[in-house]
Structure formats: structure tokens, C-alpha cells
Enzyme design. Structure first.
Site, PDB file in Angstrom:
ATOM      1  N   LYS A  70      10.566  18.823   7.648  1.00 11.44           N
ATOM      2  CA  LYS A  70      10.420  19.747   8.908  1.00 11.44           C
ATOM      3  C   LYS A  70      10.503  19.113  10.245  1.00 11.44           C
ATOM      4  O   LYS A  70      10.848  19.405  11.073  1.00 11.44           O
ATOM      5  CB  LYS A  70       9.074  20.640   8.958  1.00 11.44           C
ATOM      6  CG  LYS A  70       9.199  21.745   7.984  1.00 11.44           C
ATOM      7  CD  LYS A  70       8.071  22.223   7.855  1.00 11.44           C
ATOM      8  CE  LYS A  70       7.693  23.587   8.591  1.00 11.44           C
ATOM      9  NZ  LYS A  70       6.458  24.593   8.459  1.00 11.44           N
ATOM     10  N   ASP A 107       7.051  29.368  12.982  1.00 10.13           N
ATOM     11  CA  ASP A 107       5.747  29.512  12.189  1.00 10.13           C
ATOM     12  C   ASP A 107       4.577  30.134  13.433  1.00 10.13           C
ATOM     13  O   ASP A 107       3.799  30.841  12.995  1.00 10.13           O
ATOM     14  CB  ASP A 107       5.129  27.831  11.932  1.00 10.13           C
ATOM     15  CG  ASP A 107       5.774  27.645  10.716  1.00 10.13           C
ATOM     16  OD1 ASP A 107       6.337  28.497   9.810  1.00 10.13           O
ATOM     17  OD2 ASP A 107       6.080  26.368  10.693  1.00 10.13           O
TER      18      ASP A 107
END
Ligand code: ATR
Length: 277
Positions: A70, A107
Site C-alpha cells: 500500500k 479507505d
């Protein structure tokens, strides 16, 4: 790519076996009757750059990114959205015709949309939020809460320095609270969020005194296995509105799916079942 080719998307991680994203996107593709596939791909960190060069050539329109890639994808992207840059990590990549890609982080969006759907009476501006944990997930949650207009975000973490760094990065609306005072912090908040892995199946339980939880508060957990963590069960018993973590996973997937396949999908009960199934 010709308009006749079947769009491909997927998720890259190492390992990838535990990802629920294939079930999630697969449910949308099937129920919306779309041509397209979503595949899990195990990519070793040593092969990340090479994989990201190859995937567009194979017909991929984008991928989700999970651990441990990520952060590393930010270095390789031609464009990083502001929110991904603030969070310091990306979870959604959009491949472009010229072989480069954009990196985004959904997110925080998923976190907020989950609250909007499942705690519709929660007003971000009404009071402070209390965050347990100061890792990558906490960062995404903090960015989204500040963006939503929460007046103050309090962060408490076992390793105090990490909470202080987070607070420093986001200015005076974010404060670090000693882990020893987490219980008091929880009692004072309008919204309580667990962003640690504590409470997850096979992990230890959260060892914070929860006596201060009370009606009028919203409590949410990013852990979704089990769906009802001890924190949520306790919060429910003490009259709080509770929101489980599965919705965050489902909602964070929406923007990527929409970009790749052209339709904004809905987060439904059937999607929850398909994702867990
Ligand atoms: P993520 O990206 O999912 O947030 P992470 O960056 O590894 O993962 O962060 C995990 C979080 O869970 C951290 O806040 C961590 O606290 P530390 O910073 O002190 O490590 C927290 N955590 C994990 N195990 C814990 C435990 N046994 N007690 C308290 N906090 C714990």
C-alpha cells in the site's frame, strides 16, 4: 484496448489468500450482469514494479492493493490523489492507456460511508472522535473524519510516539492521549473507533476499561472477523449505536469498481453475505 475486450481488475498483495475482495467485486459483476473479471494475485514485493507494468498490457483496468504494497505503490504512480498522499498509502489503482497509473486511497471514504449508512443520525460536527490505534488504518480514519468536519480527533495508542506523530501531522484538531487515559477519552467522545487489530479472531482482546461507554455515542470497529467484537457487544449493552467493520470494507470498494466497470454499485445485505460467504 479495443472496446470488445473484457475488462479485468483484481487485488494484489502478499499473501492474498485471505482477501475477501474477489467475492465482493464478483458479487457486483454477477448481479449487475457486467462483462468483466476480478482476480486475486499474489505479487512478491520484489516483483511489484514489474507486475504493475505488465497488468495493463494484459487487459487490466486497475487493481486494489493490500498489504504489504500500500505504501510502495505511491513511489511508482504517475499521480497520487491528495487523500492517498495525506494517508501515505493507496488501496486503489487506475491504469491508464499509456501504461502509467493513478493511486488513490478509498479507505477513509469507506469508513465514513459505512457510518452514514449504518448510523445515519451521527452528525460529524456534534462532538469529538476517539480513535484507538495509530497505524495505517487510523491515518485513513483521521483524514476522513477531519474532512467530514469532526471538531476534534483524540488518538490513543499503545506506542505513544506513533499517536504523537499522527497528531503532529494533522495539526491542532488532532491530539494524542496517553494510552493509560484511553478509558477517559472514550467516555468523552461522540464517536469511538477501534483501528487496532485487537478483538480480531486469534488476536488478544482490547484491554481498555469500557465502563464510560454510554447512550448517545456511536461506536465502530474496523475489525470484521468476528462481526460483533467484544467492544461492539459491550457498547451495544451500554446503549451505544454500534456499526461493525464489514461495511467499511464494502464501501471502500465502491469507487474502484465504478472507475473500472462504469457503474456505481450498491452496498446491500446480499453483498455482506456474498463477501463473508
Ligand atoms: P494497520 O495498518 O492495520 O493500522 P499497523 O500499522 O500495524 O496496522 O497498526 C496496528 C495498530 O494496532 C497499532 O495502533 C498497534 O499499536 P502499536 O503502534 O503500539 O503497535 C495496535 N496494536 C496491535 N497489537 C496491539 C496490542 N497487543 N495492544 C495494543 N495495541 C496493539
Amino acid at each position: 484496448m479495443s472496446h470488445e475486450s473484457i475488462p479485468l481488475a483484481g487485488v494484489i498483495g502478499f499473501p492474498i489468500i485471505h482477501s475477501r475482495s474477489p467475492q465482493l467485486h464478483g458479487h457486483w459483476l454477477k448481479t449487475l450482469g457486467l462483462r468483466g473479471h476480478y482476480v486475486p494475485m499474489e505479487v512478491h514485493p520484489d516483483n511489484l514494479a514489474e507486475a504493475l507494468q505488465a497488468l495493463p498490457k494484459l487487459g487490466f483496468v486497475g487493481v486494489n492493493v493490500t498489504m504489504p504494497h500500500k505504501e510502495a505503490v505511491l513511489e511508482l504512480a504517475s499521480h497520487v490523489t491528495d487523500r492517498a498522499s495525506l494517508i501515505g498509502a493507496a488501496n486503489t489503482l487506475i491504469f491508464r492507456e499509456d501504461g502509467t497509473f493513478h493511486a488513490d486511497n478509498t479507505d477513509g471514504y469507506g469508513f465514513i460511508e459505512n457510518l452514514r449508512q449504518n448510523a445515519p443520525d451521527w452528525d460529524p460536527q456534534v462532538g469529538p472522535a476517539a480513535i484507538l490505534g495509530a497505524g495505517g488504518a487510523a491515518r485513513a480514519v483521521v483524514v476522513s473524519l477531519l474532512d467530514a468536519g469532526v471538531p476534534e480527533v483524540m488518538i490513543s495508542n499503545r506506542t505513544q510516539l506513533r499517536a504523537e506523530r499522527l497528531a503532529q501531522d494533522f495539526g491542532n484538531r488532532v491530539t494524542a492521549v496517553d494510552w493509560g487515559h484511553a478509558s477517559r477519552m472514550i467516555g468523552e467522545a461522540a464517536l469511538v473507533v477501534n483501528t487496532t487489530s485487537l478483538g480480531m479472531a486469534d488476536k488478544p482482546e482490547l484491554k481498555v476499561n469500557l465502563d464510560g461507554l454510554h447512550a448517545g455515542q456511536v461506536v465502530t470497529d474496523i475489525v470484521y472477523n468476528p462481526l460483533k467484537t467484544k467492544l461492539l457487544a459491550r457498547a451495544e449493552a451500554q446503549g451505544c449505536v454500534t456499526v461493525d467493520g464489514l461495511g467499511m470494507l464494502l464501501h471502500q470498494a465502491v469507487p474502484g469498481f465504478e472507475r473500472w466497470f462504469g457503474i456505481k454499485p450498491k452496498v446491500t445485505e446480499a453483498l455482506r453475505d456474498a463477501t463473508l460467504g
